[in-house]
Write an enzyme that holds these catalytic residues in place. Structure first.
Site, PDB file in Angstrom:
ATOM      1  N   HIS A 126      41.702  30.552 -62.299  1.00 20.39           N
ATOM      2  CA  HIS A 126      40.847  31.209 -63.296  1.00 20.39           C
ATOM      3  C   HIS A 126      39.373  30.890 -63.052  1.00 20.39           C
ATOM      4  O   HIS A 126      38.529  31.794 -62.971  1.00 20.39           O
ATOM      5  CB  HIS A 126      41.256  30.758 -64.695  1.00 20.39           C
ATOM      6  CG  HIS A 126      40.450  31.399 -65.789  1.00 20.39           C
ATOM      7  ND1 HIS A 126      40.824  32.564 -66.402  1.00 20.39           N
ATOM      8  CD2 HIS A 126      39.271  31.031 -66.362  1.00 20.39           C
ATOM      9  CE1 HIS A 126      39.925  32.907 -67.309  1.00 20.39           C
ATOM     10  NE2 HIS A 126      38.969  31.977 -67.310  1.00 20.39           N
ATOM     11  N   GLU A 127      39.081  29.612 -62.942  1.00 23.92           N
ATOM     12  CA  GLU A 127      37.676  29.202 -62.779  1.00 23.92           C
ATOM     13  C   GLU A 127      37.126  29.590 -61.410  1.00 23.92           C
ATOM     14  O   GLU A 127      35.939  29.858 -61.274  1.00 23.92           O
ATOM     15  CB  GLU A 127      37.538  27.690 -62.998  1.00 23.92           C
ATOM     16  CG  GLU A 127      37.891  27.230 -64.404  1.00 23.92           C
ATOM     17  CD  GLU A 127      37.058  27.928 -65.483  1.00 23.92           C
ATOM     18  OE1 GLU A 127      35.898  28.290 -65.210  1.00 23.92           O
ATOM     19  OE2 GLU A 127      37.586  28.121 -66.591  1.00 23.92           O
ATOM     20  N   HIS A 151      35.506  32.982 -61.700  1.00 22.39           N
ATOM     21  CA  HIS A 151      34.122  32.919 -62.192  1.00 22.39           C
ATOM     22  C   HIS A 151      33.184  32.380 -61.114  1.00 22.39           C
ATOM     23  O   HIS A 151      32.106  32.930 -60.866  1.00 22.39           O
ATOM     24  CB  HIS A 151      34.037  31.998 -63.416  1.00 22.39           C
ATOM     25  CG  HIS A 151      34.775  32.497 -64.616  1.00 22.39           C
ATOM     26  ND1 HIS A 151      34.646  33.780 -65.098  1.00 22.39           N
ATOM     27  CD2 HIS A 151      35.639  31.871 -65.465  1.00 22.39           C
ATOM     28  CE1 HIS A 151      35.393  33.925 -66.180  1.00 22.39           C
ATOM     29  NE2 HIS A 151      36.019  32.785 -66.414  1.00 22.39           N
TER      30      HIS A 151
END
Length: 340
Positions: free
Chosen positions: A18-19, A22
């Site tokens: 997920h990170e 980003h």
């Protein structure tokens, strides 16, 4: 204890994906990234710095974050988050949940590839022990030529023919090592499925392309199920972090396919929940960017940061509430006492 370690490892992998979404898009559009963190809280267990970015692991495996210049505060740096075009900031925000969906597709695809797909060939792939076929002497690799004199051209035809022979003996002609052999077998009625069986299964073939396609289909199926749940939500179907650990532990006791399915399911859920229009989540940040686009100017970064902080506190309160609900639901206090 082993279950907890497995669950923490799974949470860590989900957070990394997920990170990383980003992080990678932020780097791609030229935003200055101060820290890439897996986990929350202090102190940092491990850290190192490469270039302008510090990479760290924190003690609580319940999340993670990418700290970007100017994301929650005013900044005059031309590489700050708030000084980048609106489209670039939206891409950065959406990239996290998007990576969760990609990760789910990979997991589901891996599961389907490992399981394989049954072919329609008439060659027997496996024999179920202690069923009529094995008892009669039929082996895996035998090619079924005919049943009761009727030529068999597909596995579907074999299944349909056997299912129609309830309480009847059947004569099966097979080809083994270039020689034809015949067997007389009385099928068995499976009381659970109410189907007539002799205990054979088709040849399994692995297909990378089909696995990817099925992985994508399974991911969209989970998304549709989640959206249907939001239309008629029920607290009895919601679990928190402790509940997830319990479910992962139960899956780990069965087989790797169950684990891949559960982790893929959690990954899709994480992606969808993060897109909800709630402050502190990616969806909440996306809403503020949409408002900025409609207004033609950004909101006060300090005020927006306060709203996200408030949302974060409320989310943490909800998480604590869900932890107590999970403990009560799964009787986990008893499990904890059993460990000691």
């Amino acid at each position: 204890m082993e279950t907890i370690l497995i669950a923490f490892l799974i949470f860590g992998v989900l957070v990394v994906f997920h990170e990383f979404g980003h992080f990678s898009v932020a780097k791609l559009v030229g935003i200055k990234v101060h820290e890439f963190s897996i986990g929350m809280g202090k102190p940092r267990i491990f850290k190192f710095k490469k270039g302008e970015t510090e990479y760290s692991i924190r003690p609580l495996p319940i999340g993670g974050y990418v700290k970007m210049e100017g994301e929650d505060e005013a900044s005059t740096d031309e590489r700050s988050f708030n000084n980048k075009p609106l489209w670039a900031r939206m891409l950065v925000i959406v990239a996290g949940p998007f990576m969760n969906f990609i990760f789910a597709i990979l997991l589901f695809s891996m599961m389907f590839y490992m399981i394989g797909f049954p072919t329609n060939d008439t060659t027997i792939g496996d024999i179920i022990p202690n069923y009529p076929a094995q008892m009669a002497g039929i082996k895996a690799g035998d090619k079924i030529l005919s049943i009761d004199g009727k030529e068999m051209n597909s596995w579907k035809q074999i299944v349909e023919t056997i299912h129609s022979k309830k309480d009847q003996k059947i004569n099966i002609k097979i080809l083994r090592d270039g020689k034809e052999k015949s067997f007389s077998i009385k099928p068995l009625l499976n009381k659970e499925t109410n189907q007539v069986m002799i205990g054979i299964s088709p040849t399994i073939k692995k297909s990378f392309a089909k696995s990817i396609s099925m992985g994508f289909d399974r991911m969209t199926f989970v998304i549709k199920s989640m959206l249907a749940f939001f239309m008629k939500p029920s607290m009895k179907d919601v679990v928190g972090p402790v509940g997830i650990i319990h479910i992962v532990g139960q899956a780990a006791k069965t087989n790797i396919y169950s684990v891949l399915w559960i982790v893929g399911f959690i990954s899709v859920n994480l992606g969808i929940v993060n897109l909800l229009p709630i402050p502190a989540l990616d969806g909440g940040r996306l809403v503020f960017l949409i408002i900025e686009g409609l207004r033609g100017k950004p909101l006060d970064p300090e005020k927006e940061g306060f709203i996200h902080l408030t949302g974060f506190v409320l989310l943490m309160s909800l998480m604590v509430f869900m932890i107590f609900k999970d403990v009560e639901r799964f009787k986990l206090f008893q499990h904890i006492f059993d460990l000691f």
